[in-house]
Design an enzyme around this catalytic site. Structure first.
Site, mmCIF file in Angstrom:
data_model
loop_
_atom_site.group_PDB
_atom_site.id
_atom_site.type_symbol
_atom_site.label_atom_id
_atom_site.label_comp_id
_atom_site.label_asym_id
_atom_site.label_seq_id
_atom_site.Cartn_x
_atom_site.Cartn_y
_atom_site.Cartn_z
ATOM 1 N N HIS A 266 -4.722 -9.344 10.864
ATOM 2 C CA HIS A 266 -5.243 -10.350 9.926
ATOM 3 C C HIS A 266 -6.445 -9.758 9.185
ATOM 4 O O HIS A 266 -6.279 -9.092 8.172
ATOM 5 C CB HIS A 266 -5.587 -11.616 10.715
ATOM 6 C CG HIS A 266 -5.869 -12.828 9.895
ATOM 7 N ND1 HIS A 266 -5.757 -12.862 8.528
ATOM 8 C CD2 HIS A 266 -6.262 -14.082 10.259
ATOM 9 C CE1 HIS A 266 -6.069 -14.070 8.090
ATOM 10 N NE2 HIS A 266 -6.386 -14.826 9.124
ATOM 11 N N HIS A 307 2.411 -6.290 1.716
ATOM 12 C CA HIS A 307 1.870 -7.608 2.069
ATOM 13 C C HIS A 307 3.014 -8.504 2.504
ATOM 14 O O HIS A 307 4.084 -8.463 1.917
ATOM 15 C CB HIS A 307 1.135 -8.236 0.876
ATOM 16 C CG HIS A 307 0.233 -9.357 1.267
ATOM 17 N ND1 HIS A 307 0.699 -10.630 1.504
ATOM 18 C CD2 HIS A 307 -1.100 -9.389 1.492
ATOM 19 C CE1 HIS A 307 -0.321 -11.397 1.838
ATOM 20 N NE2 HIS A 307 -1.431 -10.680 1.846
ATOM 21 N N ASP A 365 -6.974 -5.339 0.651
ATOM 22 C CA ASP A 365 -7.758 -4.647 1.673
ATOM 23 C C ASP A 365 -7.984 -3.185 1.339
ATOM 24 O O ASP A 365 -8.976 -2.593 1.743
ATOM 25 C CB ASP A 365 -7.051 -4.748 3.032
ATOM 26 C CG ASP A 365 -7.087 -6.158 3.558
ATOM 27 O OD1 ASP A 365 -8.157 -6.760 3.501
ATOM 28 O OD2 ASP A 365 -6.044 -6.656 3.998
HETATM 29 N N1 ACO Z 1 3.693 1.988 4.951
HETATM 30 C C1 ACO Z 1 4.964 2.459 5.039
HETATM 31 N N2 ACO Z 1 6.049 1.701 5.078
HETATM 32 C C2 ACO Z 1 5.874 0.378 5.038
HETATM 33 C C3 ACO Z 1 4.590 -0.206 4.943
HETATM 34 C C4 ACO Z 1 3.475 0.656 4.898
HETATM 35 N N3 ACO Z 1 2.236 0.162 4.785
HETATM 36 N N4 ACO Z 1 4.710 -1.538 4.924
HETATM 37 C C5 ACO Z 1 6.031 -1.818 4.998
HETATM 38 N N5 ACO Z 1 6.731 -0.661 5.070
HETATM 39 C C6 ACO Z 1 8.207 -0.530 5.060
HETATM 40 C C7 ACO Z 1 8.817 -0.907 6.383
HETATM 41 O O1 ACO Z 1 8.943 0.204 7.231
HETATM 42 C C8 ACO Z 1 10.134 -1.454 5.949
HETATM 43 O O2 ACO Z 1 10.983 -0.375 5.617
HETATM 44 P P1 ACO Z 1 12.588 -0.489 5.831
HETATM 45 O O3 ACO Z 1 13.026 -1.612 4.944
HETATM 46 O O4 ACO Z 1 13.105 0.843 5.425
HETATM 47 O O5 ACO Z 1 12.767 -0.800 7.281
HETATM 48 C C9 ACO Z 1 9.832 -2.182 4.636
HETATM 49 O O6 ACO Z 1 8.680 -1.483 4.113
HETATM 50 C C10 ACO Z 1 9.502 -3.658 4.802
HETATM 51 O O7 ACO Z 1 8.504 -3.764 5.792
HETATM 52 P P2 ACO Z 1 8.260 -5.056 6.678
HETATM 53 O O8 ACO Z 1 7.539 -4.643 7.908
HETATM 54 O O9 ACO Z 1 9.534 -5.820 6.816
HETATM 55 O O10 ACO Z 1 7.294 -5.896 5.730
HETATM 56 P P3 ACO Z 1 6.440 -7.111 6.208
HETATM 57 O O11 ACO Z 1 6.375 -8.042 5.067
HETATM 58 O O12 ACO Z 1 6.895 -7.641 7.500
HETATM 59 O O13 ACO Z 1 4.998 -6.440 6.457
HETATM 60 C C11 ACO Z 1 2.768 -5.801 6.246
HETATM 61 C C12 ACO Z 1 3.920 -6.609 5.661
HETATM 62 C C13 ACO Z 1 2.535 -6.177 7.720
HETATM 63 C C14 ACO Z 1 1.480 -6.105 5.477
HETATM 64 C C15 ACO Z 1 3.116 -4.308 6.133
HETATM 65 O O14 ACO Z 1 3.368 -3.966 4.793
HETATM 66 C C16 ACO Z 1 2.041 -3.391 6.728
HETATM 67 O O15 ACO Z 1 2.034 -3.151 7.934
HETATM 68 N N6 ACO Z 1 1.089 -2.886 5.863
HETATM 69 C C17 ACO Z 1 0.003 -2.065 6.331
HETATM 70 C C18 ACO Z 1 -1.094 -2.914 6.941
HETATM 71 C C19 ACO Z 1 -1.899 -3.681 5.904
HETATM 72 O O16 ACO Z 1 -2.352 -3.140 4.906
HETATM 73 N N7 ACO Z 1 -2.104 -4.961 6.185
HETATM 74 C C20 ACO Z 1 -2.885 -5.837 5.309
HETATM 75 C C21 ACO Z 1 -2.076 -6.884 4.664
HETATM 76 S S1 ACO Z 1 -3.027 -7.729 3.438
HETATM 77 C C22 ACO Z 1 -3.903 -8.910 4.228
HETATM 78 O O17 ACO Z 1 -3.704 -9.221 5.387
HETATM 79 C C23 ACO Z 1 -4.992 -9.615 3.463
#
Ligand code: ACO
Length: 426
Positions: A266, A307, A365
């Site tokens: 978060h 996101h 972020d």
């Molecule tokens: N780096 C590399 N690959 C990624 C990333 C990333 N940051 N984020 C998602 N992916 C990929 C996943 O591996 C997945 O690939 P696939 O389809 O080949 O399996 C695809 O993108 C979709 O990913 P999900 O995990 O299904 O996306 P979800 O919506 O569940 O996750 C999240 C969103 C948690 C923010 C994710 O993008 C992540 O972990 N980002 C990095 C952490 C981050 O910056 N968090 C802050 C969010 S903003 C906030 O809270 C205010």
């Protein structure tokens, strides 16, 4: 209230159950499943992926279109024309303030920035290396001990007073956490400063050097607070609502929100961005990290990209990117190795098929982490800054709930444990 009905038929049953469907002003319709309990059924939705937990007039998000509205106003317009305190007023009261209301609100916040002198003693009990969020959870909850005379949550005046106290005192307590860690004297708030100037003053000034606050950094700080002010029913806001639904006092409720925000999934993401940039260390290693981010067998993810809700772009990130450029230029640190890594990473991710296909744009972020680092705020304080910004959102949701008929939040479960069994005979 609704003419639409959803019909639920269980396999093998000839009867269907009518469930009312409600429409909001915008956004998806919701199916009212409240009547299912009487039919011996619960719904099952871990993570609340499809569950609206409440009715709210405060904030609207359309993640696919990159829309974020506070009381109907787009976040980009608020960031350009408003400021943090005016946005606080808007969130709390539903409308932008008149000139007179704005001055009155700002004065009230100024008037409440000091904390009780006895609160200073609390800090002596915390180790110097305590995480500032650990201190925040404790000290903000403890504020309720000082205001017994005004904790009647059924009284609108008491609710307003608590709201103003929380918005005003969070930056003071946050700066005290930092001063405690570095061993410098606490700085009293200054009533002649704006909200953001005052925070930077309490963070970086000392009794020996009471310097003027850089207006570009103060503006950046104000915008960071504003962009974090609310985000509808996220984990910490839902926590505040759930705690508030028991009738707990607002200081205890906000402390519970701070605890929920602390988690890396978060509020901890901008801290993770900086840790990642530190780990990369050198521009020559960027490719290696990009490769790791794409590798399905490697748990590493590019922090600050993607996101859960915004799948096209994060409207807050667009604003933050511009501020980030201004701050780096003003401080003359564009060529600092860490910021060069950040810029290269951003460029590669925006052009790389893997990230484009999956709509993984730099999020709020990513930029806020870089700005805070450039201002000189230690990474352990990043989530604390988020908490200051999110306070008006938490209180607005708490106030909205308490001011209307509400029920204690009490989810049900799908029980998968033992059925009844007898205690073994001895
Ligand atoms: N780096 C590399 N690959 C990624 C990333 C990333 N940051 N984020 C998602 N992916 C990929 C996943 O591996 C997945 O690939 P696939 O389809 O080949 O399996 C695809 O993108 C979709 O990913 P999900 O995990 O299904 O996306 P979800 O919506 O569940 O996750 C999240 C969103 C948690 C923010 C994710 O993008 C992540 O972990 N980002 C990095 C952490 C981050 O910056 N968090 C802050 C969010 S903003 C906030 O809270 C205010």
């Amino acid at each position: 209230m609704s003419n639409k009905v959803a019909k639920l038929t269980l396999d093998g049953s000839t009867e269907s159950i009518d469930l009312p469907v409600y429409s909001g002003t915008i956004g998806p319709d919701v199916v009212d499943v409240g009547g299912l309990t009487a039919k011996g059924l619960f719904t099952y939705d871990p993570g609340f992926m499809s569950t609206a937990s409440c009715k709210s007039d405060i904030t609207y998000i359309d993640g696919d279109k990159g829309v974020l509205l506070h009381r109907g106003y787009p976040i980009e317009q608020l960031a350009e024309h408003s400021d943090f305190l005016e946005t606080c007023f808007l969130l709390l009261n539903g409308e932008l303030p008149t000139a007179e209301e704005k001055t009155g609100f700002e004065n009230s916040i100024r008037y409440h920035t000091m904390v009780h002198e006895q609160l200073y003693q609390f800090f002596k009990g915390f180790p110097r290396d305590a995480h500032p969020m650990a201190i925040m959870v404790g000290v903000v909850g403890a504020l309720s001990a000082f205001y017994h005379d005004s904790l009647d949550i059924t009284n609108a005046k008491d609710r307003e007073l608590a709201a103003h106290r929380l918005i005003a005192k969070l930056p003071t307590i946050a700066a005290m956490c930092y001063k405690h860690a570095v061993g410098q004297p606490f700085m009293y708030p200054r009533n002649d400063f704006s909200f953001a100037e005052n925070f930077l003053h309490m963070m970086f000034n000392t009794p020996c050097e009471d310097a003027k606050v850089n207006p570009i950094l103060a503006k950046a700080m104000d915008t960071i607070f504003l962009l974090h002010a609310d985000h509808e029913q996220n984990a910490s806001t839902s926590t505040v609502r759930l705690a508030g639904s028991t009738g707990a006092n607002p200081f205890a409720c906000i402390a519970s929100g701070i605890a929920a925000l602390w988690g890396p999934a978060h509020g901890g993401a901008n801290e993770a961005v900086l840790n990642m940039l530190d780990e990369i260390q050198d521009e020559s290693r960027i490719e290696e990290f990009i490769k790791r981010a794409k590798d399905k067998n490697d748990p590493f993810r590019l922090m600050g990209f993607g996101h859960r809700v915004y799948k096209n772009f994060d409207p807050r990130a667009k604003v933050m990117r511009k501020i980030c450029d201004e701050v780096l230029e003003d401080l003359g640190v564009e060529n600092d190795p860490l910021f060069r890594i950040a810029r290269r990473l951003e460029k590669i991710a925006l052009e790389d098929e893997y990230f484009i296909e999956r709509k993984l744009y730099p999020n709020v972020d990513f930029y806020s982490g870089i700005i805070l680092k450039a201002i000189g705020i230690p990474t352990s304080m990043f989530t604390v800054i988020f908490a200051i910004g999110r306070t008006p959102g938490w209180i607005s949701h708490w106030k909205e709930m308490i001011s209307n008929p509400y029920k204690i939040g009490r989810p049900r479960q799908l029980y998968t444990g033992h059925t009844q069994r007898d205690y073994p005979a001895k």
